[in-house]
Design a protein around this motif. Sequence first.
Motif, PDB file in Angstrom:
ATOM      1  N   ALA A 703       8.660  23.201  16.613  1.00 54.70           N
ATOM      2  CA  ALA A 703       7.716  22.246  16.035  1.00 54.70           C
ATOM      3  C   ALA A 703       8.004  20.870  16.610  1.00 54.70           C
ATOM      4  O   ALA A 703       9.153  20.560  16.951  1.00 54.70           O
ATOM      5  CB  ALA A 703       7.840  22.213  14.505  1.00 54.70           C
ATOM      6  N   ALA A 704       6.941  20.089  16.744  1.00 51.17           N
ATOM      7  CA  ALA A 704       7.072  18.705  17.201  1.00 51.17           C
ATOM      8  C   ALA A 704       6.327  17.839  16.204  1.00 51.17           C
ATOM      9  O   ALA A 704       5.259  18.221  15.714  1.00 51.17           O
ATOM     10  CB  ALA A 704       6.482  18.551  18.596  1.00 51.17           C
ATOM     11  N   ILE A 705       6.908  16.684  15.892  1.00 50.52           N
ATOM     12  CA  ILE A 705       6.319  15.832  14.853  1.00 50.52           C
ATOM     13  C   ILE A 705       6.334  14.384  15.313  1.00 50.52           C
ATOM     14  O   ILE A 705       7.341  13.908  15.859  1.00 50.52           O
ATOM     15  CB  ILE A 705       7.135  15.926  13.532  1.00 50.52           C
ATOM     16  N   ARG A 706       5.224  13.709  15.099  1.00 50.68           N
ATOM     17  CA  ARG A 706       5.223  12.244  15.252  1.00 50.68           C
ATOM     18  C   ARG A 706       5.129  11.641  13.864  1.00 50.68           C
ATOM     19  O   ARG A 706       4.295  12.073  13.057  1.00 50.68           O
ATOM     20  CB  ARG A 706       4.039  11.792  16.107  1.00 50.68           C
ATOM     21  N   LEU A 707       5.954  10.642  13.583  1.00 44.48           N
ATOM     22  CA  LEU A 707       5.959   9.996  12.266  1.00 44.48           C
ATOM     23  C   LEU A 707       5.577   8.538  12.441  1.00 44.48           C
ATOM     24  O   LEU A 707       6.314   7.769  13.074  1.00 44.48           O
ATOM     25  CB  LEU A 707       7.345  10.123  11.644  1.00 44.48           C
ATOM     26  N   VAL A 708       4.429   8.164  11.887  1.00 41.70           N
ATOM     27  CA  VAL A 708       3.883   6.818  12.063  1.00 41.70           C
ATOM     28  C   VAL A 708       3.842   6.120  10.707  1.00 41.70           C
ATOM     29  O   VAL A 708       3.232   6.638   9.765  1.00 41.70           O
ATOM     30  CB  VAL A 708       2.447   6.902  12.645  1.00 41.70           C
ATOM     31  N   PRO A 709       4.500   4.948  10.567  1.00 43.40           N
ATOM     32  CA  PRO A 709       4.427   4.262   9.271  1.00 43.40           C
ATOM     33  C   PRO A 709       2.990   3.829   8.981  1.00 43.40           C
ATOM     34  O   PRO A 709       2.287   3.387   9.900  1.00 43.40           O
ATOM     35  CB  PRO A 709       5.327   3.041   9.450  1.00 43.40           C
ATOM     36  N   VAL A 710       2.581   3.998   7.755  1.00 45.99           N
ATOM     37  CA  VAL A 710       1.208   3.601   7.413  1.00 45.99           C
ATOM     38  C   VAL A 710       1.277   2.420   6.460  1.00 45.99           C
ATOM     39  O   VAL A 710       2.201   2.310   5.650  1.00 45.99           O
ATOM     40  CB  VAL A 710       0.408   4.759   6.781  1.00 45.99           C
ATOM     41  N   GLU A 711       0.309   1.527   6.602  1.00 45.72           N
ATOM     42  CA  GLU A 711       0.254   0.363   5.710  1.00 45.72           C
ATOM     43  C   GLU A 711      -0.085   0.855   4.316  1.00 45.72           C
ATOM     44  O   GLU A 711      -0.910   1.740   4.144  1.00 45.72           O
ATOM     45  CB  GLU A 711      -0.864  -0.593   6.169  1.00 45.72           C
ATOM     46  N   ALA A 712       0.565   0.271   3.326  1.00 46.75           N
ATOM     47  CA  ALA A 712       0.189   0.605   1.948  1.00 46.75           C
ATOM     48  C   ALA A 712      -1.240   0.137   1.719  1.00 46.75           C
ATOM     49  O   ALA A 712      -1.617  -0.949   2.171  1.00 46.75           O
ATOM     50  CB  ALA A 712       1.135  -0.082   0.988  1.00 46.75           C
ATOM     51  N   LYS A 713      -2.027   0.973   1.076  1.00 50.52           N
ATOM     52  CA  LYS A 713      -3.431   0.611   0.841  1.00 50.52           C
ATOM     53  C   LYS A 713      -3.506  -0.555  -0.139  1.00 50.52           C
ATOM     54  O   LYS A 713      -2.769  -0.569  -1.132  1.00 50.52           O
ATOM     55  CB  LYS A 713      -4.173   1.816   0.267  1.00 50.52           C
ATOM     56  N   PRO A 714      -4.378  -1.560   0.137  1.00 44.67           N
ATOM     57  CA  PRO A 714      -4.489  -2.649  -0.832  1.00 44.67           C
ATOM     58  C   PRO A 714      -4.954  -2.116  -2.189  1.00 44.67           C
ATOM     59  O   PRO A 714      -5.765  -1.192  -2.250  1.00 44.67           O
ATOM     60  CB  PRO A 714      -5.545  -3.574  -0.213  1.00 44.67           C
ATOM     61  N   ALA A 715      -4.395  -2.649  -3.240  1.00 45.75           N
ATOM     62  CA  ALA A 715      -4.751  -2.164  -4.578  1.00 45.75           C
ATOM     63  C   ALA A 715      -6.223  -2.425  -4.862  1.00 45.75           C
ATOM     64  O   ALA A 715      -6.775  -3.455  -4.468  1.00 45.75           O
ATOM     65  CB  ALA A 715      -3.898  -2.880  -5.611  1.00 45.75           C
ATOM     66  N   VAL A 716      -6.882  -1.473  -5.475  1.00 44.63           N
ATOM     67  CA  VAL A 716      -8.304  -1.615  -5.806  1.00 44.63           C
ATOM     68  C   VAL A 716      -8.407  -2.237  -7.199  1.00 44.63           C
ATOM     69  O   VAL A 716      -7.756  -1.791  -8.133  1.00 44.63           O
ATOM     70  CB  VAL A 716      -8.988  -0.228  -5.791  1.00 44.63           C
TER      71      VAL A 716
END
Length: 717
Positions: A703-716
């Motif tokens: 298996a190969a994996i890329r891990l990309v940090p994601v921005e926290a979604k702005p609170a609605v």
Amino acid sequence: MDSVINRLRLVRNPARTKDIVVTRALGLILFCCLALIPAWTGAWAKTVTAKSPDKNITLTVSDRDGFLTYTVRFDDEVLVSPSRLGLLFKDHHGFDRDLKITQVKRTQADNTWEQPWGERQFVRDHHRELTLDVTSMAGPARMMRLRFRLFNDGIGFRYEVPDQDHFGAVDLIDERTQFVVPSAGTAWSIPTRGWNRYEYHYDTTPVGDLTSVHTPMTFRTPSGIHAAIHEAALVDYSAMSLKPVRPGVLKADLSPWSDGILVKTQTPFQTPWRTIQISRAATGLLNSDLILNLNEPNALGDVSWVETGKYAGIWWAMHVRDRSWGNDTIHGATTEETKRYMDFAAENDFIGVLVEGWNIGWDGDWFNNGDLFSFTKSYPDFDIETIADYGAQKNVRLIGHHETSGDVTNYENQLDDALTLYAENGVRAVKTGYVADGGGIERIDENGIRQYEWHDGQFMVDHHLKVVREAAKHKIAVNPHEPVKDTGLRRTYPNWVSREGARGSEYDAWAVPPNKPEHTAILPFTRMLSGPMDYTPGIFDLTPNERAPLRKDMLRNSVESRIQTTLAKQLALYVVIYSPIQMVADLPENYAKHADAFQFIKDVPADWSDSVAINGEVGDFVTFARKDRNSNHWYVGTLTDENARSISIPLDFLDSGKTYRAELYRDGPDAHWKTNPYAITIEDRMVTARDTLTLPLGASGGAAIRLVPVEAKPAVN
Ligand code: NOJ
Ligand code: CA
């Protein structure tokens, strides 16, 4: 002893002067005799001990009986039993017996240095050093020095013979270094002095059954300690193999010159470091920087011209016999074909295109006609200047190729012209090759006589370094195939970017058998301990011998000739098998058929700010996580041998408090290299450092994996 002398005095009459003189003389003689006895019996031998910074490794060196020996303990268990040390010379008295430790010095260091490229940007060098002056007590006066370095992950030691009387030019005829290790352990090794250099499947045997083997040689003791014997900074010396002199008693066995001498040198000289990497867990070997730490710092200064990245090539087409190297109707290295590959490279942001077979010399029996190679004249259908211009427009470089067929004199005679031509055409890396059809490396000696040398003897050790140094003058990096093994010299010469030195993907094109499922589960724990490998991964057509049109005479239409991996395992290789230049080895058209899986190859970098071996057992499975040098993305590669298994990957290497999108390319349900190799599941999952991924791997899967940090979604609101 004083009381013995006193007793001797008492039996004489002190009033008689003559008697007094005789008594004193006798006393002196007796004193001297008694003083010598301990040197012979060992009762007064010097024993010196040193420990690793964390105190888990203990080294003991002794000159008992006039023989110099060392012992290594790990976690209070003897790993290396008393093992001999020494050097022998052809025309000079050597250092093998009547030796005495005459001076002991200790130092320590703890510093961090930076790699221009590598598995990690910063490397910690934390060690204790013990230097012993060793004097010969018989024959002409002479001394040598033994320098030991103890790290938390192993030890290194080398001999240093300073300038002194009775020396000068020396021919080494034996290095007496032994490694006495538990014969009941399990070893992973490849044979040495074989015609095929390092390109063998690894044998798994009891240590006690080892035959002569290359290093790194990795073993596990019955109590579960993992260790690997190798060498660091192999410069102007012959490579060390290990030869059993009794079960479990391995001795340094240096590749000789054609005249039988092992090393031709002169004082002052020093040997390469003999290294023993040690860890309780198998992964400890993979996380060790000991070999690099024992090499000298960068000697080239600014090496920003050394490029890392992925490259395509007119290469696999020859190995699967669609194209040829020589000048015939299916010649691969044409200007048009090179442009096509440059388009492919440009589209995917690869740094270059390797072109093999552009230069004259490939027609006929090129394995044996190394003297016919020109390194500056091209075949009529290849125009290097047109290619250089085309590449410059596309921001893709030509990657050079110098196949010598082992005729090193022919190559050295043309080396400067060959490198000049490449430099003028924008080439920043050259792959060299030393295929030699069983006869060995050819050289013409100073008397004009043809000699045959080992690929890892002193002649070739010197040759490779000469090429690396010359190439550096032209700002060109070097990637030798059929090389001498790596000993960490990339630290000193960062343009020595990669090399072959094991069975790579090419064996999957034509070898019977191709690379076995366990092969890439052994390489990380053996060959890869020495340094980067140009494995040339990324084969997407896993049955290249089952298609038409191929030359029918070469067709091996059998399951056994299939590539013995799943598609996902080919992706995992980009993370598991480290190299700062990674080939994207298959034909562009084969990637087009699996565009979704190809996305991982497009994304994965070849240069890292950090690397961690997460889990693994030699020959079974291994998992690496590596962090991109130029972003905050992590990549994971995991692979297994012939056994399907479930792998757990704790993600605690990620930054805590961040959420990452894990882009997974993993074996699909029922994936199996033989029956279902293309089954791949590509999916995204959101993960954090607190998660553990549990992935099912098929037989010879991965298996190969890329891990990309994601921005926290702005609170609605
Ligand atoms: C053997 C090398 O390993 C391979 O990559 C190359 O294509 C051939 N020699 C021809 O030079
Ligand atoms: Ca090869």
